[in-house]
Design an enzyme around this catalytic site. Structure first.
Site, short mmCIF file in Angstrom:
data_model
loop_
_atom_site.label_atom_id
_atom_site.label_comp_id
_atom_site.label_asym_id
_atom_site.label_seq_id
_atom_site.Cartn_x
_atom_site.Cartn_y
_atom_site.Cartn_z
N HIS A 180 -4.60 -6.75 -3.02
CA HIS A 180 -5.87 -6.12 -3.35
C HIS A 180 -6.72 -5.83 -2.12
O HIS A 180 -6.69 -6.57 -1.14
CB HIS A 180 -6.65 -7.03 -4.31
CG HIS A 180 -5.88 -7.44 -5.51
ND1 HIS A 180 -5.20 -8.64 -5.58
CD2 HIS A 180 -5.66 -6.81 -6.68
CE1 HIS A 180 -4.61 -8.73 -6.76
NE2 HIS A 180 -4.85 -7.63 -7.44
N SER A 189 -5.69 -5.72 -12.35
CA SER A 189 -6.55 -6.56 -11.51
C SER A 189 -7.46 -5.78 -10.58
O SER A 189 -8.40 -6.33 -10.03
CB SER A 189 -5.68 -7.52 -10.68
OG SER A 189 -4.74 -6.81 -9.90
N ASP A 223 -6.19 -9.74 -0.07
CA ASP A 223 -5.03 -10.61 -0.24
C ASP A 223 -3.76 -9.78 -0.13
O ASP A 223 -3.79 -8.67 0.39
CB ASP A 223 -5.11 -11.38 -1.57
CG ASP A 223 -5.05 -10.47 -2.80
OD1 ASP A 223 -4.74 -9.27 -2.66
OD2 ASP A 223 -5.30 -10.96 -3.92
#
Length: 376
Positions: free
Chosen positions: A328, A39, A325
């Site tokens: 990340h 991600s 978040d």
């Protein structure tokens, strides 16, 4: 004891001020970019996967125009920022979202592709292989493209691939998936490092000769981990596993290049050291908040994932936050980090060479030294 001060803010100021010449104006050897991993570099592949796959819905991407982009941050992610430093507009398109004619462009050597998938890992068992694109699956997609690759004259397939940058990011999800005892951890981490080198070997066998690797960040200091610590501090046990993996990766890859991957040129960017320095020296790095997430819910705004029910995004300046978040970074974090591993001293921020040297990038100004100094 001397206090270490991170000078990255100097580079960030120069970047914002435009002192660096445009990457597009510089000479470089990179023709296209191919991206593999998790991600940190996914730009939307998960949007075309089953609903169980992690999705970056709004407010992810809220600082980019239009609808959410599938990036797990507020704006551009690491793949984008690396691509921009090479002179491209952003990361190549998510492979799963390409039309047939765009995939043909990949096979004609005109464009690169981003195969990364949020939630995936180095190991096939990480991230539920039926719901995300494992690293092995991503490489299989790339193999399918290279098997059908026909570059137009005077471009030769072998030279095209040798002059392309292969950007890899993986490891954090594998570590999160580990549920054994600490006694089993060394064996698990060793398997991660060994398998990662096997993936790099597979790319080498397909023609890769220029590889940029983002090592595992200090995952024990993410807001999601802090939220589970009674004192709100970093989990140093988790960080020690991350460091152990990073060290093994360096050792194993160095050996493999001598024995099995002649001519491979690579750089391992130290996400671990860069983020650690930012966390330890937030003001110098240009951040006001390095522990709490900007988007999420609960303690440290990290007990619930951003975009889920009962979560919100902060109304502050997003660039003030290190973390977007629970896991990340923000776009601002990635911008500062990329400057560090492109131009920073080795081996602190990248080794055995930095990314600028890896891509044979010639800048028209002298890049500032990015290193740790002592404040007596």
């Amino acid at each position: 004891m001397a206090k270490r001060i991170f000078e990255l803010v100097c580079a960030a100021v120069l970047l914002v001020a435009g002192v660096f010449s445009s990457a597009a104006e510089d000479e470089m050897s990179v023709k296209v970019l191919y991206v593999f991993g998790d991600s940190l570099v996914d730009v939307g592949n998960n949007d075309d996967l089953p609903k169980e796959a992690p999705k970056a819905n709004y407010p992810y991407g809220m600082d980019l125009p239009g609808k959410p982009t599938g990036r797990f941050t507020n704006g551009y992610n690491l793949a984008d920022i690396v691509a921009q430093r090479l002179g491209f507009e952003m990361s190549p398109q998510a492979y799963r979202s390409m039309w047939w004619f765009e995939r043909d462009d990949v096979r004609r050597c005109n464009i690169g592709a981003n195969y990364a998938s949020g939630g995936s890992g180095i190991l096939d068992t990480t991230g539920q292989a039926d719901k995300v694109l494992t690293m092995r699956t991503q490489i299989q997609y790339f193999k399918r493209d290279t098997d059908n690759m026909k570059c137009y004259y005077p471009v030769h397939k072998k030279n095209h691939l040798a002059e392309s940058l292969f950007l890899l990011s993986a490891g954090g999800n594998d570590l999160s998936a580990f549920n054994g005892s600490m006694g089993d951890a060394p064996t698990y981490v060793e398997k991660m490092a060994t398998t990662y080198v096997e993936h790099i070997q597979a790319l080498y066998n397909l023609g890769a000769r220029m590889v940029g690797i983002l090592d595992m960040p200090p995952v024990g200091c993410t807001p999601g981990i802090r939220a589970n610590m009674s004192n709100g501090e970093c989990n140093e046990g988790v960080n020690s596993l991350a460091k152990g993996f990073n060290n093994l990766l360096r050792v194993n890859l160095a050996k493999a290049t001598v024995t099995n991957m002649k001519g491979l040129k690579y750089s391992i960017a130290s996400n671990y050291n860069i983020l650690t320095d930012m966390i330890e020296n937030p003001f110098i790095a240009g951040f006001k908040e390095v522990q709490k997430a900007c988007c999420g819910g609960g303690r440290f705004k990290a007990e619930r994932m951003c975009s889920h029910a009962d979560t919100t995004a902060c109304t502050d300046n997003h660039d003030d936050y290190l973390f977007w978040d629970m896991l990340h970074g923000t776009q601002a974090t990635y911008e500062r980090g990329v400057v560090a591993f492109f131009y920073g001293d080795t081996p602190k921020y990248a080794e055995p060479i930095n990314f600028s040297t890896l891509v044979k990038k010639k800048v028209s100004v002298v890049a500032p030294k990015i290193q740790m100094v002592a404040d007596e």
